[in-house]
Enzyme design. Structure first.
Site, PDB file in Angstrom:
ATOM      1  N   HIS A 198       8.281   1.879  -2.781  1.00  0.00           N
ATOM      2  CA  HIS A 198       7.835   1.377  -4.080  1.00  0.00           C
ATOM      3  C   HIS A 198       8.976   0.878  -4.962  1.00  0.00           C
ATOM      4  O   HIS A 198       8.756   0.421  -6.077  1.00  0.00           O
ATOM      5  CB  HIS A 198       7.049   2.461  -4.835  1.00  0.00           C
ATOM      6  CG  HIS A 198       5.754   2.799  -4.174  1.00  0.00           C
ATOM      7  ND1 HIS A 198       5.031   3.923  -4.476  1.00  0.00           N
ATOM      8  CD2 HIS A 198       5.049   2.159  -3.216  1.00  0.00           C
ATOM      9  CE1 HIS A 198       3.942   3.962  -3.738  1.00  0.00           C
ATOM     10  NE2 HIS A 198       3.940   2.903  -2.961  1.00  0.00           N
ATOM     11  N   GLU A 228       7.868   9.434  -4.302  1.00  0.00           N
ATOM     12  CA  GLU A 228       7.413   9.680  -5.679  1.00  0.00           C
ATOM     13  C   GLU A 228       7.848  11.062  -6.142  1.00  0.00           C
ATOM     14  O   GLU A 228       7.735  12.040  -5.391  1.00  0.00           O
ATOM     15  CB  GLU A 228       5.873   9.590  -5.749  1.00  0.00           C
ATOM     16  CG  GLU A 228       5.354   8.271  -5.212  1.00  0.00           C
ATOM     17  CD  GLU A 228       3.825   8.205  -5.127  1.00  0.00           C
ATOM     18  OE1 GLU A 228       3.144   9.041  -5.750  1.00  0.00           O
ATOM     19  OE2 GLU A 228       3.323   7.312  -4.437  1.00  0.00           O
ATOM     20  N   ASP A 249      -2.422  12.726   2.302  1.00  0.00           N
ATOM     21  CA  ASP A 249      -2.777  11.355   1.897  1.00  0.00           C
ATOM     22  C   ASP A 249      -2.886  10.518   3.174  1.00  0.00           C
ATOM     23  O   ASP A 249      -3.988  10.314   3.688  1.00  0.00           O
ATOM     24  CB  ASP A 249      -1.701  10.821   0.938  1.00  0.00           C
ATOM     25  CG  ASP A 249      -1.865   9.342   0.627  1.00  0.00           C
ATOM     26  OD1 ASP A 249      -2.959   8.804   0.861  1.00  0.00           O
ATOM     27  OD2 ASP A 249      -0.898   8.706   0.141  1.00  0.00           O
ATOM     28  N   LYS A 263      -8.595   8.253  -2.163  1.00  0.00           N
ATOM     29  CA  LYS A 263      -8.425   6.839  -2.524  1.00  0.00           C
ATOM     30  C   LYS A 263      -9.608   6.071  -1.962  1.00  0.00           C
ATOM     31  O   LYS A 263      -9.793   6.016  -0.741  1.00  0.00           O
ATOM     32  CB  LYS A 263      -7.137   6.295  -1.911  1.00  0.00           C
ATOM     33  CG  LYS A 263      -5.852   6.928  -2.439  1.00  0.00           C
ATOM     34  CD  LYS A 263      -4.686   6.503  -1.553  1.00  0.00           C
ATOM     35  CE  LYS A 263      -3.343   6.815  -2.175  1.00  0.00           C
ATOM     36  NZ  LYS A 263      -2.240   6.604  -1.199  1.00  0.00           N
ATOM     37  N   HIS A 310      -4.720   6.442  -7.616  1.00  0.00           N
ATOM     38  CA  HIS A 310      -4.536   4.986  -7.629  1.00  0.00           C
ATOM     39  C   HIS A 310      -3.830   4.545  -6.353  1.00  0.00           C
ATOM     40  O   HIS A 310      -3.511   5.366  -5.494  1.00  0.00           O
ATOM     41  CB  HIS A 310      -3.680   4.614  -8.843  1.00  0.00           C
ATOM     42  CG  HIS A 310      -2.273   5.122  -8.742  1.00  0.00           C
ATOM     43  ND1 HIS A 310      -1.235   4.615  -9.471  1.00  0.00           N
ATOM     44  CD2 HIS A 310      -1.724   6.109  -7.960  1.00  0.00           C
ATOM     45  CE1 HIS A 310      -0.125   5.248  -9.150  1.00  0.00           C
ATOM     46  NE2 HIS A 310      -0.395   6.155  -8.259  1.00  0.00           N
ATOM     47  N   LYS A 316      -3.804  11.155 -10.094  1.00  0.00           N
ATOM     48  CA  LYS A 316      -2.469  10.589  -9.877  1.00  0.00           C
ATOM     49  C   LYS A 316      -2.592   9.093 -10.146  1.00  0.00           C
ATOM     50  O   LYS A 316      -3.076   8.335  -9.306  1.00  0.00           O
ATOM     51  CB  LYS A 316      -2.015  10.868  -8.435  1.00  0.00           C
ATOM     52  CG  LYS A 316      -0.560  10.506  -8.195  1.00  0.00           C
ATOM     53  CD  LYS A 316      -0.093  10.855  -6.789  1.00  0.00           C
ATOM     54  CE  LYS A 316      -0.172   9.669  -5.874  1.00  0.00           C
ATOM     55  NZ  LYS A 316       0.709   9.739  -4.697  1.00  0.00           N
TER      56      LYS A 316
END
Ligand code: PGA
Ligand code: ZN
Length: 407
Positions: A159, A168, A307, A332, A360, A383
């Site tokens: 990212h 993150e 995830d 998600k 998101h 989140k």
């Protein structure tokens, strides 16, 4: 209940300037509603497939004109005349007409944009706020406390270029309600900016609004966050996104190459040292046995969140529940592609006492559907990125409207 008259989709841009899809549905009473879909950068291998055109000379292959055409032609004909409040029926029709296991025929982006537009339109037609309508559809167990925001304040990995390996770094305030947690998160975000400036570091931001300066290593980032937190009641978390540095059976989290066993010890020590509340994707997406191991070792203290491991998929979630490979799930919508399947996954997670985080993607629009979804299912956390950038803040602001004014 009015029926669907026309469905149209168009190519728009997401927060990274990459094409995505927005779909509008019109009812025979002329009420209409639109929804747009997000897109990830560190996507799991087992996610439903986003349909992209692949023409290298047009948006570098990222355009979604084929997906728009699937909505305008195939899906429009499929759903015309159907009662828009029949969400389950609509989602089932979409899945069956697509016919593939991974939604690659219509594209999960095409299917999801229609699925979400139907729910939004039905809620309007019923004069219900979206979260109330979604709660009726959900009808499962939920946490009655307000959701806690997870703020991704340092962006790295895929990212943000040129930074450390973990993707993150989270600040997780522990205030008694959402608005106070939001305030705490915003203040610490601004404080972090000041500290970065004092250190002579860059304060430009990454895809999810977190700062993205250069650091020497992952520990240096966390140590700075601990300094910024001071005595505030805030805990730490990470999205390690371990797939991104897992190569041929070895992990390369820093300048070292670790076997799975050594890497498990590395993660164990990290979690212990920093008292992590949340550890997302600490391991590669198909290393099930290692997930079981880490959950057994630290799952009583730390939320081990899947995830890329779980990709909002009921089959993968069932396996994780059965073998205890995690104790929480990141949800998600576009990983699975319909609202009904997403609600089923949340119900299953709740029944297994898994922590539920509504999330998101790195590529977002200002669509705030997921804020309503989080309240509807009584999620434990949201989140939505840093408290910065319009597409992130739109969701936090929507939560304020829901909690403060029942809008
Ligand atoms: P993505 O990242 O949207 O780029 O996949 C978000 C995450 O990994 O949680
Ligand atoms: Zn993740």
């Amino acid at each position: 209940m009015p029926i669907i008259k026309k469905i149209t989709a168009r190519q728009i841009l997401d927060s990274r300037g990459i094409p995505t899809l927005e779909t509008t549905i019109i009812l025979d009473n002329n009420l209409h509603s639109s929804s747009s879909v997000p897109s990830g950068a560190s996507t799991g291998a087992h996610e439903a497939v986003e349909l992209r055109d692949g023409d290298k000379n047009y948006f570098f292959g990222k355009s979604v004109l084929k997906a728009a055409a699937k909505v305008n032609n195939n899906i429009n004909s499929l759903l015309q005349g159907i009662d828009v409040s029949q969400q389950k029926k609509i989602d089932t029709l979409l899945i069956e007409a697509d016919g593939s296991a991974d939604k690659s025929n219509f594209g999960a982006n095409a299917i999801l944009s229609v699925s979400l537009s139907c729910a939004r339109l039905a809620s309007r037609n019923n004069n219900l706020p979206l979260y109330q309508y979604l709660r009726q559809l959900y009808s499962g167990k939920f946490n009655s406390q307000e959701v806690r925001p997870i703020f991704n304040v340092i962006n790295a990995g895929l990212h943000a270029s040129g930074s450390v390996s973990f993707q993150e770094f989270f600040l997780i305030p522990k205030n008694k309600n959402f608005a106070d947690s939001l305030q705490t998160g915003c203040q610490l975000y601004q404080q972090l900016k000041k500290e970065l400036l004092v250190l002579g570091k860059n304060t430009s931001v990454g895809d999810e609004g977190g700062f993205a300066p250069r650091f020497e290593n992952n520990d240096q980032v966390i140590d700075l966050l601990i300094k910024v937190i001071g005595d505030a009641d805030v805990t730490l978390g990470l999205d390690v996104a371990a797939n991104t540095f897992y190569k041929k059976g070895f992990y390369l989290p820093e300048d070292i190459r670790l076997s799975s066993d050594n890497y498990l010890d590395f993660i164990f020590r990290l979690s212990h040292k920093y008292n992590l509340e949340i550890l997302e994707d600490p391991l590669a997406e198909d290393s099930w046995a290692d997930w079981v191991n880490i959950t057994a070792r630290i799952g009583n203290k730390t939320k081990i969140i899947g995830d890329d491991l779980l990709v909002t998929n009921p089959h993968r979630l069932k396996k994780a529940i059965d073998i205890k490979a995690a104790n929480g799930i990141l949800v998600k919508l576009n990983q699975i592609g319909t609202l009904s399947e997403t609600l089923e996954v949340v119900r299953m997670a709740r029944d297994a006492k898994f922590t539920v985080i509504i999330s998101h993607r790195s590529g977002e629009t200002t669509d705030d559907f997921i804020a309503d979804l989080a309240v509807a299912v009584g999620a434990d956390y949201v989140k939505f990125g840093a408290p910065a950038r319009g597409e992130r803040v739109a969701k936090y602001n929507r939560l304020l409207a829901i909690y403060q004014n029942n809008l």
